[in-house]
Design a protein around this motif. Structure first.
Motif, PDB file in Angstrom:
ATOM      1  N   LYS A  36      25.308  18.959 -30.219  1.00 26.99           N
ATOM      2  CA  LYS A  36      24.000  18.558 -29.685  1.00 26.99           C
ATOM      3  C   LYS A  36      23.330  19.687 -28.894  1.00 26.99           C
ATOM      4  CE  LYS A  36      24.134  14.153 -30.899  1.00 26.99           C
ATOM      5  NZ  LYS A  36      23.068  13.310 -31.409  1.00 26.99           N
ATOM      6  N   ASP A  37      23.858  20.890 -29.013  1.00 28.32           N
ATOM      7  CA  ASP A  37      23.333  22.012 -28.222  1.00 28.32           C
ATOM      8  C   ASP A  37      21.838  22.214 -28.408  1.00 28.32           C
ATOM      9  OD1 ASP A  37      26.026  22.175 -28.211  1.00 28.32           O
ATOM     10  OD2 ASP A  37      26.145  24.302 -28.691  1.00 28.32           O
ATOM     11  N   GLY A  38      21.373  22.049 -29.622  1.00 23.15           N
ATOM     12  CA  GLY A  38      19.965  22.316 -29.894  1.00 23.15           C
ATOM     13  C   GLY A  38      19.123  21.063 -29.914  1.00 23.15           C
ATOM     14  N   ALA A  39      19.730  19.958 -29.510  1.00 19.94           N
ATOM     15  CA  ALA A  39      19.033  18.678 -29.615  1.00 19.94           C
ATOM     16  C   ALA A  39      17.879  18.592 -28.620  1.00 19.94           C
ATOM     17  CB  ALA A  39      20.014  17.543 -29.361  1.00 19.94           C
ATOM     18  N   SER A  40      16.843  17.911 -29.028  1.00 16.10           N
ATOM     19  CA  SER A  40      15.807  17.596 -28.056  1.00 16.10           C
ATOM     20  C   SER A  40      15.678  16.086 -28.035  1.00 16.10           C
ATOM     21  CB  SER A  40      14.485  18.267 -28.421  1.00 16.10           C
ATOM     22  OG  SER A  40      13.787  17.484 -29.324  1.00 16.10           O
ATOM     23  N   ASP A  41      15.667  15.555 -26.858  1.00 10.62           N
ATOM     24  CA  ASP A  41      15.640  14.112 -26.723  1.00 10.62           C
ATOM     25  C   ASP A  41      14.925  13.801 -25.411  1.00 10.62           C
ATOM     26  OD1 ASP A  41      16.557  11.349 -26.090  1.00 10.62           O
ATOM     27  OD2 ASP A  41      17.724  11.649 -27.914  1.00 10.62           O
ATOM     28  N   GLU A  42      14.154  12.747 -25.406  1.00 11.25           N
ATOM     29  CA  GLU A  42      13.408  12.400 -24.197  1.00 11.25           C
ATOM     30  C   GLU A  42      14.343  12.201 -23.007  1.00 11.25           C
ATOM     31  OE1 GLU A  42      10.200  12.337 -22.143  1.00 11.25           O
ATOM     32  OE2 GLU A  42      10.218  12.850 -24.281  1.00 11.25           O
ATOM     33  N   CYS A  43      15.532  11.680 -23.257  1.00  7.05           N
ATOM     34  CA  CYS A  43      16.435  11.399 -22.139  1.00  7.05           C
ATOM     35  C   CYS A  43      16.954  12.676 -21.484  1.00  7.05           C
ATOM     36  CB  CYS A  43      17.569  10.474 -22.554  1.00  7.05           C
ATOM     37  SG  CYS A  43      18.819  11.197 -23.606  1.00  7.05           S
ATOM     38  N   ILE A  44      16.867  13.809 -22.162  1.00  8.89           N
ATOM     39  CA  ILE A  44      17.273  15.077 -21.527  1.00  8.89           C
ATOM     40  C   ILE A  44      16.396  15.335 -20.299  1.00  8.89           C
ATOM     41  CG2 ILE A  44      17.397  17.582 -21.797  1.00  8.89           C
ATOM     42  CD1 ILE A  44      18.129  17.095 -24.753  1.00  8.89           C
ATOM     43  N   LYS A  45      15.113  15.074 -20.455  1.00  5.53           N
ATOM     44  CA  LYS A  45      14.197  15.285 -19.320  1.00  5.53           C
ATOM     45  C   LYS A  45      14.536  14.349 -18.162  1.00  5.53           C
ATOM     46  CE  LYS A  45      10.315  17.244 -21.881  1.00  5.53           C
ATOM     47  NZ  LYS A  45      11.292  18.159 -22.409  1.00  5.53           N
ATOM     48  N   GLU A  46      14.872  13.119 -18.501  1.00  6.32           N
ATOM     49  CA  GLU A  46      15.287  12.173 -17.453  1.00  6.32           C
ATOM     50  C   GLU A  46      16.545  12.664 -16.752  1.00  6.32           C
ATOM     51  OE1 GLU A  46      15.597   8.064 -18.768  1.00  6.32           O
ATOM     52  OE2 GLU A  46      14.010   8.442 -20.221  1.00  6.32           O
ATOM     53  N   ALA A  47      17.470  13.189 -17.536  1.00  4.76           N
ATOM     54  CA  ALA A  47      18.715  13.694 -16.956  1.00  4.76           C
ATOM     55  C   ALA A  47      18.437  14.877 -16.038  1.00  4.76           C
ATOM     56  CB  ALA A  47      19.690  14.076 -18.074  1.00  4.76           C
ATOM     57  N   ILE A  48      17.556  15.758 -16.466  1.00  6.01           N
ATOM     58  CA  ILE A  48      17.184  16.912 -15.628  1.00  6.01           C
ATOM     59  C   ILE A  48      16.588  16.417 -14.314  1.00  6.01           C
ATOM     60  CG2 ILE A  48      15.533  18.830 -15.421  1.00  6.01           C
ATOM     61  CD1 ILE A  48      16.021  19.300 -18.474  1.00  6.01           C
ATOM     62  N   ASP A  49      15.731  15.406 -14.413  1.00  6.99           N
ATOM     63  CA  ASP A  49      15.097  14.866 -13.205  1.00  6.99           C
ATOM     64  C   ASP A  49      16.101  14.207 -12.268  1.00  6.99           C
ATOM     65  OD1 ASP A  49      12.611  15.690 -13.934  1.00  6.99           O
ATOM     66  OD2 ASP A  49      11.928  13.740 -14.683  1.00  6.99           O
ATOM     67  N   ILE A  50      17.083  13.547 -12.836  1.00  5.75           N
ATOM     68  CA  ILE A  50      18.004  12.752 -12.020  1.00  5.75           C
ATOM     69  C   ILE A  50      19.166  13.576 -11.465  1.00  5.75           C
ATOM     70  CG2 ILE A  50      19.725  11.897 -13.695  1.00  5.75           C
ATOM     71  CD1 ILE A  50      19.136   9.080 -12.625  1.00  5.75           C
ATOM     72  N   CYS A  51      19.465  14.690 -12.071  1.00  7.00           N
ATOM     73  CA  CYS A  51      20.618  15.499 -11.631  1.00  7.00           C
ATOM     74  C   CYS A  51      20.400  15.960 -10.182  1.00  7.00           C
ATOM     75  CB  CYS A  51      20.828  16.700 -12.540  1.00  7.00           C
ATOM     76  SG  CYS A  51      22.203  17.737 -11.980  1.00  7.00           S
ATOM     77  N   PRO A  52      21.313  15.614  -9.285  1.00  4.60           N
ATOM     78  CA  PRO A  52      21.095  15.917  -7.859  1.00  4.60           C
ATOM     79  C   PRO A  52      21.227  17.394  -7.510  1.00  4.60           C
ATOM     80  CG  PRO A  52      23.244  14.894  -8.185  1.00  4.60           C
ATOM     81  CD  PRO A  52      22.544  14.836  -9.509  1.00  4.60           C
ATOM     82  N   VAL A  53      21.815  18.162  -8.409  1.00  2.00           N
ATOM     83  CA  VAL A  53      22.035  19.586  -8.077  1.00  2.00           C
ATOM     84  C   VAL A  53      21.369  20.528  -9.095  1.00  2.00           C
ATOM     85  CG1 VAL A  53      24.148  19.217  -6.745  1.00  2.00           C
ATOM     86  CG2 VAL A  53      24.293  19.499  -9.231  1.00  2.00           C
ATOM     87  N   ASP A  54      20.464  19.976  -9.892  1.00  2.00           N
ATOM     88  CA  ASP A  54      19.733  20.796 -10.881  1.00  2.00           C
ATOM     89  C   ASP A  54      20.676  21.613 -11.768  1.00  2.00           C
ATOM     90  OD1 ASP A  54      17.294  19.833  -9.966  1.00  2.00           O
ATOM     91  OD2 ASP A  54      17.064  21.428  -8.501  1.00  2.00           O
TER      92      ASP A  54
END
Ligand code: SF4
Length: 58
Positions: A36-54
């Motif tokens: 999934k290294d090259g995958a693009s998915d809307e939930c990736i953005k959510e994960a980036i937003d939610i990650c507490p340590v970026d």
């Protein structure tokens, strides 16, 4: 290409909880699911937003 900075990840599990087709937990850290290294998915953005340590880099 989405990546997890292993040094920064504190293993909270949030990314894997909201985006389990891209992230999984391994040895207490998040990793990108194999193939999934090259995958693009809307939930990736959510994960980036939610990650507490970026730790998620796209
Ligand atoms: Fe690691 Fe961030 Fe995922 Fe939490 S949300 S497991 S800190 S990459």
């Amino acid at each position: 290409m989405v990546k997890v900075d292993k040094e920064a990840c504190i293993g909270c599990g949030s990314c894997a909880a909201i985006c389990d087709n891209i992230f999984m937990m391994k040895d207490g850290k998040a990793v990108v699911v194999s193939g999934k290294d090259g995958a693009s998915d809307e939930c990736i953005k959510e994960a980036i937003d939610i990650c507490p340590v970026d730790a998620i880099i796209e």
